[in-house]
Design an enzyme around this catalytic site. Structure first.
Site, PDB file in Angstrom:
ATOM      1  NE  ARG A 294      -2.292   0.652   3.823  1.00 34.35           N
ATOM      2  CZ  ARG A 294      -1.670   1.326   4.799  1.00 34.35           C
ATOM      3  NH1 ARG A 294      -1.325   2.591   4.608  1.00 34.35           N
ATOM      4  NH2 ARG A 294      -1.380   0.744   5.951  1.00 34.35           N
ATOM      5  CG  HIS A 298      -6.089   1.539   6.487  1.00 30.67           C
ATOM      6  ND1 HIS A 298      -6.067   0.264   5.976  1.00 30.67           N
ATOM      7  CD2 HIS A 298      -7.260   1.654   7.158  1.00 30.67           C
ATOM      8  CE1 HIS A 298      -7.170  -0.372   6.334  1.00 30.67           C
ATOM      9  NE2 HIS A 298      -7.911   0.451   7.045  1.00 30.67           N
ATOM     10  CE1 TYR A 307       1.267   2.493   8.642  1.00 29.66           C
ATOM     11  CE2 TYR A 307      -0.056   4.122   9.810  1.00 29.66           C
ATOM     12  CZ  TYR A 307       0.148   3.318   8.706  1.00 29.66           C
ATOM     13  OH  TYR A 307      -0.759   3.335   7.669  1.00 29.66           O
TER      14      TYR A 307
END
Length: 408
Positions: A294, A298, A307
């Site tokens: 990805r 998200h 993160y």
């Protein structure tokens, strides 16, 4: 991070394709295990692969069509993200980086197949003929779905994590029984179909997926579990989700599992085509793990810089599925500069249409929602609808009074 995952032996696949997969296994440079691949990261085709035989039937038009759909859905995705940032959508779920996994698998389906998506399968929706405007309608909050699943063979999006997988297996078992009943009666049932159940690496930890695979294996349901491992379940890395490669989980249920390079559209197509043919032939389920990434957030409510590191993102950008396939088409003389320019122009036109569609949408009347609670009239709902109408009428009375006061 940095956990070395063990490899698998393709001899564990009890199928006629085992030798082809074994011959074409590719050990990932990061030690992530054996992976089926037809195009390397520079777009070079692995001609010595036996698996290459399975895509010989793809014409140049088909290959160009795959690229076009990958490019179009990326441009649409970019526009939808911008529309959300500008307040036109409540939320958007980007797919950037996963175009090959989605277009390759979607292109392998046939008309009689049925697809159960999550909420990110915009590319699969495109391959199944879903009007992309309906996706925007859903994320604007104007519709609970929009498209007709019976007409497209593409189910409505499921936002509850993994909830679509039991539904997919149940639908597949229904298809299986319809075929058996027709055969017992000597009736014509049409070509057998199969189901594709899409989910992510994060959803693979949900109990729904486990239960679905138990039932699918027990009844040899014609279903292909297609896991898009994009490395991050929101902020949780894949190696925390599973200490072994996800496709190895299939062994515990007694059916084949295959990891494919999810950024290689041709490999995804070939493996998905094999899995679907196997399912339609009554040989039971398959788990495909499309190893991809990805590239963005998200959802538009997420900030991936919190993160994951930029070095990781940059390393995966070098594996970009669209750039890889473009290099292949150019090198093979399948597409020229004029083709890519036209695709870019068509993508811009699609984005312009998406923006125009958003601005033309009309908000639904809230009172209409009361009719969707029960199939038949219900006295409590009617009472609540009456209260709602009185409530709205109060605003109209207040506005009229303010107008009168202003005229004095």
């Amino acid at each position: 991070m940095g956990v070395e995952l063990p490899t698998t032996e393709f001899s564990d696949i009890p199928d006629e394709l085992a030798m082809e997969l074994e011959a074409h296994a590719h050990d990932g440079a990061e030690g992530h295990g054996a992976m089926v691949q037809l195009l390397d990261e520079d777009g070079r085709f692995r001609r010595d692969s036996k698996l290459a035989e399975s895509i010989k039937g793809l014409s140049e038009d088909s290959l160009q069509g795959m690229y076009r759909q990958m490019a179009m859905i990326r441009r649409f995705d970019t526009e939808a993200t911008a529309l959300q940032r500008q307040g036109q959508l409540a939320l958007w779920v980007p797919l950037r980086g996963q175009e090959a996994a989605q277009i390759g698998s979607g292109a392998a389906t046939q008309a009689q197949d049925y697809v159960f998506p999550t909420y990110r399968e915009h590319g699969v929706a495109l391959t199944r003929g879903v009007d992309l405007a309906e996706l925007l309608r859903l994320f604007r909050g104007l519709s609970n779905g929009g498209w007709d699943p019976r007409a497209t063979g593409f189910h409505l999006y499921t936002l509850v994590l993994a909830a679509q997988t039991p539904h997919a297996v149940g639908y597949a078992m229904g298809m299986q029984r319809d075929q058996a009943r027709a055969a017992a009666r000597g009736e014509e049932a049409g070509d057998p179909g199969a189901v594709v159940a899409y989910f992510g690496d994060g959803a693979s930890s949900e109990g729904d997926v486990h239960e679905s695979m138990v039932f699918a294996a027990s009844f040899k349901a014609p279903v292909v579990f297609f896991c898009q491992n994009n490395q991050w379940a929101i902020s949780v890395p894949a190696e925390v989700q599973s200490r072994i490669p996800l496709f190895n989980r299939a062994k515990g249920y007694g059916f084949p599992g295959v990891r494919v390079d999810g950024n290689d559209v041709l490999a995804v197509y070939a493996v998905t085509q094999w899995a679907l043919e196997r399912a339609r032939a009554g040989k039971g389920p398959v788990l495909i793990e499309a190893y991809t990434y990805r590239q963005g957030a998200h959802t538009t409510a997420d900030d991936p810089t919190k993160y994951r590191l930029s070095d990781e993102e940059q390393s995966w950008l070098a594996k970009d599925p669209l750039a890889r396939f473009e290099k292949h088409l150019r090198a093979e003389g399948i597409a020229d500069e004029a083709f890519f320019e036209q695709v870019a122009a068509d993508g811009d036109a699609l984005a312009t249409k998406a923006r125009a569609d958003i601005l033309e949408f009309t908000a639904p009347v809230l009172a209409d929602a009361f009719a969707n609670v029960y199939a038949e009239p219900h006295p409590l709902v009617e009472q609540e609808l009456a209260w709602h109408r009185d409530y709205e009428a109060g605003f109209a009375d207040a506005a009229a009074e303010a107008t009168r006061e202003g005229g004095r």
